[in-house]
Design a protein around this motif. Structure first.
Motif, short mmCIF file in Angstrom:
data_model
loop_
_atom_site.label_atom_id
_atom_site.label_comp_id
_atom_site.label_asym_id
_atom_site.label_seq_id
_atom_site.Cartn_x
_atom_site.Cartn_y
_atom_site.Cartn_z
N PHE A 63 0.83 -1.21 0.00
CA PHE A 63 0.00 0.00 0.00
C PHE A 63 0.86 1.25 0.00
O PHE A 63 0.61 2.19 -0.74
CB PHE A 63 -0.91 0.00 1.22
CG PHE A 63 -1.81 1.20 1.30
CD1 PHE A 63 -3.00 1.23 0.60
CD2 PHE A 63 -1.46 2.32 2.04
CE1 PHE A 63 -3.83 2.34 0.64
CE2 PHE A 63 -2.27 3.43 2.09
CZ PHE A 63 -3.48 3.42 1.39
N ILE A 64 1.93 1.24 0.84
CA ILE A 64 2.83 2.41 0.87
C ILE A 64 3.48 2.60 -0.49
O ILE A 64 3.60 3.71 -0.99
CB ILE A 64 3.92 2.23 1.96
CG1 ILE A 64 3.27 2.27 3.35
CG2 ILE A 64 4.99 3.28 1.85
CD1 ILE A 64 4.25 2.07 4.47
N ARG A 65 3.90 1.48 -1.11
CA ARG A 65 4.60 1.58 -2.40
C ARG A 65 3.72 2.16 -3.49
O ARG A 65 4.17 2.94 -4.32
CB ARG A 65 5.08 0.19 -2.82
CG ARG A 65 5.95 0.20 -4.07
CD ARG A 65 6.46 -1.19 -4.39
NE ARG A 65 5.39 -2.05 -4.87
CZ ARG A 65 4.96 -2.05 -6.14
NH1 ARG A 65 5.50 -1.24 -7.03
NH2 ARG A 65 4.00 -2.86 -6.51
N THR A 66 2.43 1.81 -3.48
CA THR A 66 1.54 2.24 -4.57
C THR A 66 0.74 3.48 -4.23
O THR A 66 0.02 3.99 -5.07
CB THR A 66 0.56 1.11 -4.93
OG1 THR A 66 -0.15 0.71 -3.76
CG2 THR A 66 1.32 -0.09 -5.49
N LEU A 240 12.90 -7.31 2.15
CA LEU A 240 11.55 -6.84 1.80
C LEU A 240 11.39 -6.74 0.29
O LEU A 240 10.37 -7.15 -0.27
CB LEU A 240 11.30 -5.47 2.44
CG LEU A 240 11.13 -5.47 3.96
CD1 LEU A 240 11.05 -4.04 4.48
CD2 LEU A 240 9.91 -6.25 4.38
N SER A 241 12.39 -6.21 -0.38
CA SER A 241 12.33 -6.09 -1.84
C SER A 241 12.37 -7.46 -2.50
O SER A 241 11.73 -7.69 -3.52
CB SER A 241 13.47 -5.22 -2.36
OG SER A 241 13.30 -3.88 -1.94
N GLN A 655 15.46 0.90 -4.46
CA GLN A 655 15.96 2.07 -3.73
C GLN A 655 14.80 2.88 -3.19
O GLN A 655 14.85 3.39 -2.07
CB GLN A 655 16.83 2.93 -4.65
CG GLN A 655 17.44 4.14 -3.95
CD GLN A 655 18.32 3.77 -2.77
OE1 GLN A 655 19.18 2.89 -2.87
NE2 GLN A 655 18.12 4.43 -1.64
N SER A 656 13.74 3.00 -3.99
CA SER A 656 12.56 3.73 -3.54
C SER A 656 11.94 3.06 -2.33
O SER A 656 11.52 3.74 -1.37
CB SER A 656 11.54 3.81 -4.69
OG SER A 656 10.35 4.43 -4.25
N GLU A 657 11.87 1.73 -2.33
CA GLU A 657 11.31 1.00 -1.19
C GLU A 657 12.17 1.20 0.05
O GLU A 657 11.65 1.36 1.17
CB GLU A 657 11.19 -0.48 -1.54
CG GLU A 657 10.11 -0.75 -2.58
CD GLU A 657 10.17 -2.15 -3.15
OE1 GLU A 657 9.23 -2.54 -3.86
OE2 GLU A 657 11.17 -2.87 -2.89
N LYS A 658 13.48 1.20 -0.14
CA LYS A 658 14.38 1.42 0.99
C LYS A 658 14.17 2.82 1.57
O LYS A 658 14.13 3.00 2.80
CB LYS A 658 15.83 1.25 0.55
CG LYS A 658 16.84 1.41 1.68
CD LYS A 658 18.26 1.17 1.18
CE LYS A 658 19.26 1.34 2.32
NZ LYS A 658 20.67 1.13 1.86
N ASP A 659 14.01 3.80 0.69
CA ASP A 659 13.77 5.18 1.15
C ASP A 659 12.45 5.27 1.91
O ASP A 659 12.34 6.01 2.90
CB ASP A 659 13.74 6.13 -0.05
CG ASP A 659 15.10 6.26 -0.72
OD1 ASP A 659 16.11 5.91 -0.08
OD2 ASP A 659 15.14 6.70 -1.89
#
Length: 699
Positions: A63-66, A240-241, A655-659
């Protein structure tokens, strides 16, 4: 590591790692434990985040990613105190005699502060959401309390700033002000006058703003230090990724509900039970039949007229409206000459211009061709010398005057300007024209009638409003007085109907008036309600039908169909669960479809519910089976035969997920720190918000 091996739940502040040793360093403490299930503990300032098993992390992470923008807004409102609400400096701008709502140490938070913060938050959301804005979202106790919590948090942070003697240098303050967007002149200098005018519009002087900004920047030192210490451990971010990139090879066996319909027998008792249990489905809301009168500009149009004399007078008084000015399009050839040219250079240029002029006059139809070859005006030469339609003042005056004297196709003599020698021709000429009265008579008459109707409407609108109110036992008086027509409509409920969106009576404000006690019980006219610009409506109830329930006999067939589907779905589920248990005991591919590879980002035909269950399944032992009850469709069994990582991971997304993980941790740390400051500052609620009358309530 699979979906069942770990989770990270933001609400529960938890992370689970099974069967793996991983060391994670935090800014304050670190820990690695081994006792049965491997666990990690994140220590946050004053409290620890215990790691446990919770599969909801993947759903939250996806949900956070999208929904990055939504989560940013949510976290901003939930976690980070919004210093923009009223500004810390604004605390001292309210009167000392204001009603105190809360105290943070010796700092008072007044009702005026709270109302100012609410107004600013409402306006900020109004601008952000536009047509989707709904002020009701701010009328809840939770929304009101959130504003007070923010004010308390701000005061607690400022108390810490004061205790820590934090300050901002003059140089740092000046740098922030000079870099303010929109305050830079074209030459790069700071626009002092605009800066002062903007502050004046907010009732502030530069000194006042400096003081307020200095305090805010000091507060940012705290928030920056706390949030800047958060980070996402590489091991956690990678795992996680990896889970997000994981692919699973599945086969589907579907037991459709339709295959069990023949086995369902619906009794009268089952129908009656469904009817009693779901009575709200069969409710008919209260309805009214009304008669109404509509008063708008069209209603008075027949009461006004326009005479020929009025039309003629308007025509004579407004000649510009019906006339078009002369229009000329010109072209030129320029033989350029420098401003400081010598006599010899001037003579040479003139000689060349004379030669070109002779060439043009010999072949006027070749003007554009000659201009391309000879003109020294780079802007127009490529266009054949075209200067477009001439507007007053657009050309040097000698050139403009010469062009205005020519007839279409005529070639001018040489025209001297500061740029050199010109040869001009008019390529198109449309003379001035005044449209005849007969040609515009209908247009004028319609406009004058519209003006008169608007004026008449304004005069009669008050009569309409007063008449329906003063003679409220009937609509006949207003109908007779203003020559209106009574309309009738039935089956209106309290809420507007989407099917009648454009109907004037399908207006929420008007329907509220119709269903008021004064109209329903006392049989009075409604007030005159404006449902659109220059549109008033008034009505009265002719017939009222109280809320009722559709009889069982009327809905029997619908209920039987619904119950049949539900029972068939139950049979499909029971059969599916039995089949699932058998497959877990003895693997078989009989009845399954072809293999399909799916991931969290690629469903390949699986519905969301099924995909979520497939990706959450424990695949420590393959093949693995998952049963999914899909409402309205049946029961599906999925055989997971293979698990693998994507061959082409997206580095940018990782990288976006890590951020995102780091940002979530930073926000949480700031939230926890502010909670500590609030406790340290000794917050006292002097008056609960429930006892406070807001601006709107006082009105």
């Amino acid at each position: 590591m699979y979906a069942a091996d770990f989770s990270f739940d933001l609400a529960a502040k938890s992370l689970i790692l099974k069967g793996k040793w991983i060391a994670i360093s935090c800014p304050v403490h670190s820990a690695v434990t081994k006792k049965g299930e491997r666990k990690f503990v994140f220590f946050y300032m004053c409290k620890s985040i215990v790691i446990h098993s919770n599969p909801n992390w993947l759903t939250m992470f996806e949900f956070i990613r999208t929904h990055q923008r939504l989560m940013q807004i949510f976290l901003m409102l939930l976690i980070v105190p919004s210093f923009a609400l009223v500004g810390i400096g604004g605390y001292k701008s309210f009167g000392d005699d204001a009603t105190t709502i809360a105290k943070v140490g010796d700092q008072k938070i007044t009702q005026q502060q709270w109302e100012a913060a609410q107004r600013q938050q409402i306006e900020r959301y109004r601008q952000m959401l536009g047509a989707q804005f709904d002020q009701k979202m701010f009328d809840t106790p939770e929304a009101k309390q959130a504003i007070l919590d923010n004010l308390i948090a701000e005061a607690a942070v400022m108390a810490e700033v004061k205790r820590g003697h934090l300050s901002v240098s003059d140089a740092a303050l000046q740098k922030v002000i000079l870099e303010t967007p929109g305050l830079t002149l074209p030459d790069g200098k700071f626009d002092v006058e605009r800066y002062k005018s903007l502050l004046a519009a907010q009732g502030m002087t530069p000194d006042m703003y400096d003081a307020r900004l200095r305090v805010d920047l000091a507060a940012q030192q705290i928030s920056g230090a706390i949030q800047g210490s958060a980070f996402a451990p590489d091991a956690v971010a990678k795992r996680l990724s990896d889970i997000n990139d994981q692919e699973r090879e599945v086969q589907e066996l579907l037991l459709p509900a339709t295959g069990f319909l023949a086995q369902v027998k619906v009794s009268d008792e089952m129908v009656k039970a469904f009817y009693d249990k779901n009575s709200k489905f069969f409710e008919i809301p209260e309805q009214v039949k009304i008669e109404y009168v509509l008063f708008d500009s069209a209603a008075v149009a027949d009461q006004v007229s326009v005479s020929d004399a009025e039309v003629a007078a308007y025509y004579e008084q407004n000649p510009k409206r019906f006339s078009s000015e002369e229009s000329r399009r010109a072209s030129h050839i320029l033989i350029a000459l420098k401003k400081d040219a010598s006599a010899a250079e001037k003579a040479a240029a003139k000689a060349k211009a004379d030669t070109v002029l002779a060439e043009v006059r010999k072949a006027p139809g070749e003007f554009a061709k000659i201009a391309k070859a000879q003109s020294q005006d780079p802007a127009s030469a490529e266009l054949g010398g075209d200067l477009d339609v001439i507007t007053k003042g657009a050309l040097p005056k000698p050139l403009e005057d010469a062009a205005m004297k020519l007839k279409q196709g005529e070639i001018s003599d040489l025209v001297s300007t500061e740029f050199g020698y010109h040869i001009v021709t008019v390529t198109a000429l449309k003379p001035a024209h005044l449209r005849a009265l007969d040609e515009v008579k209908g247009e004028i008459s319609a406009d004058l009638k519209k003006q008169k109707s608007a004026k008449k409407y304004s005069e009669l609108a008050e009569q309409f409003t007063n008449t329906v109110y003063e003679q409220s036992d009937s609509l006949k008086p207003v109908v007779d007085k203003l020559k209106l027509k009574v309309e009738t409509v039935a089956n209106l409920s309290r809420t507007p109907s989407p099917a009648l969106a454009k109907a004037p009576f399908n207006n929420a404000k008007f329907l509220k008036a119709v269903f008021s006690d004064e109209v329903l019980k006392n049989k009075r006219n409604t007030e005159a309600v404006e449902v659109a610009p220059n549109t008033l409506i008034a009505g009265r109830v002719v017939e009222f039908k109280p809320a009722s329930k559709r009889p069982l006999a009327e809905v029997d067939a619908l209920i039987r169909q619904r119950v049949t589907q539900e029972e068939a779905s139950k049979l499909a589920k029971a059969a599916g669960e039995s089949k699932l248990a058998a497959l877990k005991a003895a693997d078989s591919t009989s009845g399954f479809g072809a293999n399909t590879t799916v991931s969290r980002g690629k469903g390949e035909g699986l519905n969301r519910l099924a995909l979520a269950q497939v990706m959450k399944a424990d695949v420590s032992k393959l093949p693995a089976y998952v049963g999914v009850d899909v409402p309205g469709m049946g029961y599906s069994i999925y055989r997971i035969g293979k698990v693998q990582q994507s061959a082409t991971p997206d580095a940018a997304r990782r990288q976006s997920e890590k951020d995102q993980i780091a940002n979530a941790l930073a926000q949480q740390e700031m939230y926890d720190y502010v909670e500590v400051l609030k406790s340290k500052a000794k917050v006292t609620i002097v008056k609960p918000l429930a006892a406070v009358n807001t601006d709107a309530e006082r009105k």
